[in-house]
Design a protein around this motif. Structure first.
Motif, mmCIF file in Angstrom:
data_model
loop_
_atom_site.group_PDB
_atom_site.id
_atom_site.type_symbol
_atom_site.label_atom_id
_atom_site.label_comp_id
_atom_site.label_asym_id
_atom_site.label_seq_id
_atom_site.Cartn_x
_atom_site.Cartn_y
_atom_site.Cartn_z
ATOM 1 N N MET A 1 0.727 -1.423 0.082
ATOM 2 C CA MET A 1 -0.068 0.325 0.384
ATOM 3 C C MET A 1 1.115 0.884 -0.610
ATOM 4 O O MET A 1 1.337 1.416 0.490
ATOM 5 C CB MET A 1 -0.996 0.227 1.210
ATOM 6 N N TYR A 2 0.374 2.023 -0.839
ATOM 7 C CA TYR A 2 1.515 3.316 -1.237
ATOM 8 C C TYR A 2 0.465 4.624 -0.943
ATOM 9 O O TYR A 2 -0.552 4.852 -1.581
ATOM 10 C CB TYR A 2 1.667 3.335 -2.415
ATOM 11 N N GLU B 1 -5.972 1.909 -7.375
ATOM 12 C CA GLU B 1 -6.101 2.929 -6.687
ATOM 13 C C GLU B 1 -7.908 3.579 -5.748
ATOM 14 O O GLU B 1 -8.885 3.293 -6.395
ATOM 15 C CB GLU B 1 -5.900 4.033 -8.040
ATOM 16 N N THR C 1 -3.479 -3.848 -8.932
ATOM 17 C CA THR C 1 -2.512 -2.535 -8.500
ATOM 18 C C THR C 1 -4.593 -2.076 -8.676
ATOM 19 O O THR C 1 -4.582 -1.882 -9.311
ATOM 20 C CB THR C 1 -1.668 -1.635 -8.968
ATOM 21 N N CYS D 1 -12.866 3.889 -6.439
ATOM 22 C CA CYS D 1 -11.702 2.953 -6.630
ATOM 23 C C CYS D 1 -11.624 2.604 -7.551
ATOM 24 O O CYS D 1 -12.669 2.553 -8.853
ATOM 25 C CB CYS D 1 -12.205 1.525 -6.084
ATOM 26 N N LYS E 1 -9.192 7.740 -0.516
ATOM 27 C CA LYS E 1 -8.797 8.083 0.949
ATOM 28 C C LYS E 1 -9.877 8.153 1.810
ATOM 29 O O LYS E 1 -10.968 8.616 1.349
ATOM 30 C CB LYS E 1 -7.441 9.042 1.686
ATOM 31 N N PHE F 1 -11.256 2.787 2.478
ATOM 32 C CA PHE F 1 -10.126 1.359 2.538
ATOM 33 C C PHE F 1 -9.848 1.620 4.327
ATOM 34 O O PHE F 1 -9.236 3.030 4.417
ATOM 35 C CB PHE F 1 -9.209 1.218 1.305
ATOM 36 N N LEU G 1 -4.796 5.968 -2.467
ATOM 37 C CA LEU G 1 -4.090 5.463 -1.822
ATOM 38 C C LEU G 1 -3.695 4.780 -3.169
ATOM 39 O O LEU G 1 -5.012 4.257 -3.603
ATOM 40 C CB LEU G 1 -3.889 5.542 -0.707
ATOM 41 N N GLU G 2 -3.017 3.307 -3.064
ATOM 42 C CA GLU G 2 -2.311 2.943 -3.982
ATOM 43 C C GLU G 2 -2.185 1.301 -3.444
ATOM 44 O O GLU G 2 -1.052 1.080 -2.499
ATOM 45 C CB GLU G 2 -1.087 3.410 -5.252
ATOM 46 N N ILE G 3 -3.653 0.187 -3.527
ATOM 47 C CA ILE G 3 -2.937 -1.025 -2.962
ATOM 48 C C ILE G 3 -2.223 -2.367 -4.437
ATOM 49 O O ILE G 3 -3.315 -2.115 -5.148
ATOM 50 C CB ILE G 3 -4.012 -1.532 -2.789
ATOM 51 N N CYS G 4 -1.575 -2.076 -4.522
ATOM 52 C CA CYS G 4 -0.729 -4.010 -4.945
ATOM 53 C C CYS G 4 -0.581 -5.540 -4.324
ATOM 54 O O CYS G 4 -0.642 -4.790 -2.710
ATOM 55 C CB CYS G 4 0.794 -3.222 -5.360
ATOM 56 N N THR G 5 -1.333 -5.902 -5.103
ATOM 57 C CA THR G 5 -1.643 -7.348 -3.935
ATOM 58 C C THR G 5 -1.681 -8.603 -5.292
ATOM 59 O O THR G 5 -2.035 -8.525 -6.328
ATOM 60 C CB THR G 5 -2.835 -7.326 -3.544
#
Length: 86
Positions: free
Chosen positions: A1-2, A48, A46, A34, A51, A54, A10-14
C-alpha cells in the motif's frame, strides 16, 4: 500500500486473491472511489482507492489466557463444530 498525506488516493498492490476480488467488485460498483490501475499478468493487481474508503486495523496478539479460554470453549462445544451426516 502506497500513499502520501497530500494524495487523495492510495495505491494498493496485491497478490491476495480475496482482496483483488473485493477491490474489483468495489471498483465496479463505485468507479469514482476505486479503479484498477494495473494487472502485471503474474498475479499482482494494482488499485487506486480514495482515502477514507479503505481501512485496516492492527490487533495485538492474543494473551495466553485468551488463547486458553478460546481453546477450552472450543473443546466444550466440539460437538457443535463437527459435521454430522444424516
Amino acid at each position: 500500500m502506497y500513499f502520501t498525506e497530500a494524495d487523495e488516493f492510495l495505491e494498493i498492490c496485491t497478490y491476495n486473491t480475496e482482496l483483488k476480488n473485493r477491490l474489483a467488485a468495489f471498483a465496479e460498483k463505485y468507479p469514482t472511489g476505486c479503479r484498477q490501475l494495473d494487472d502485471d499478468g503474474n498475479g499482482c493487481k494494482t488499485f487506486e482507492v480514495r482515502k477514507g474508503r479503505f481501512s485496516f486495523r492492527l490487533t495485538p496478539p492474543y494473551s495466553e489466557e485468551r488463547k486458553q479460554a478460546a481453546s477450552a470453549l472450543a473443546k466444550k462445544n466440539i460437538e457443535n463444530l463437527r459435521r454430522t451426516t444424516k
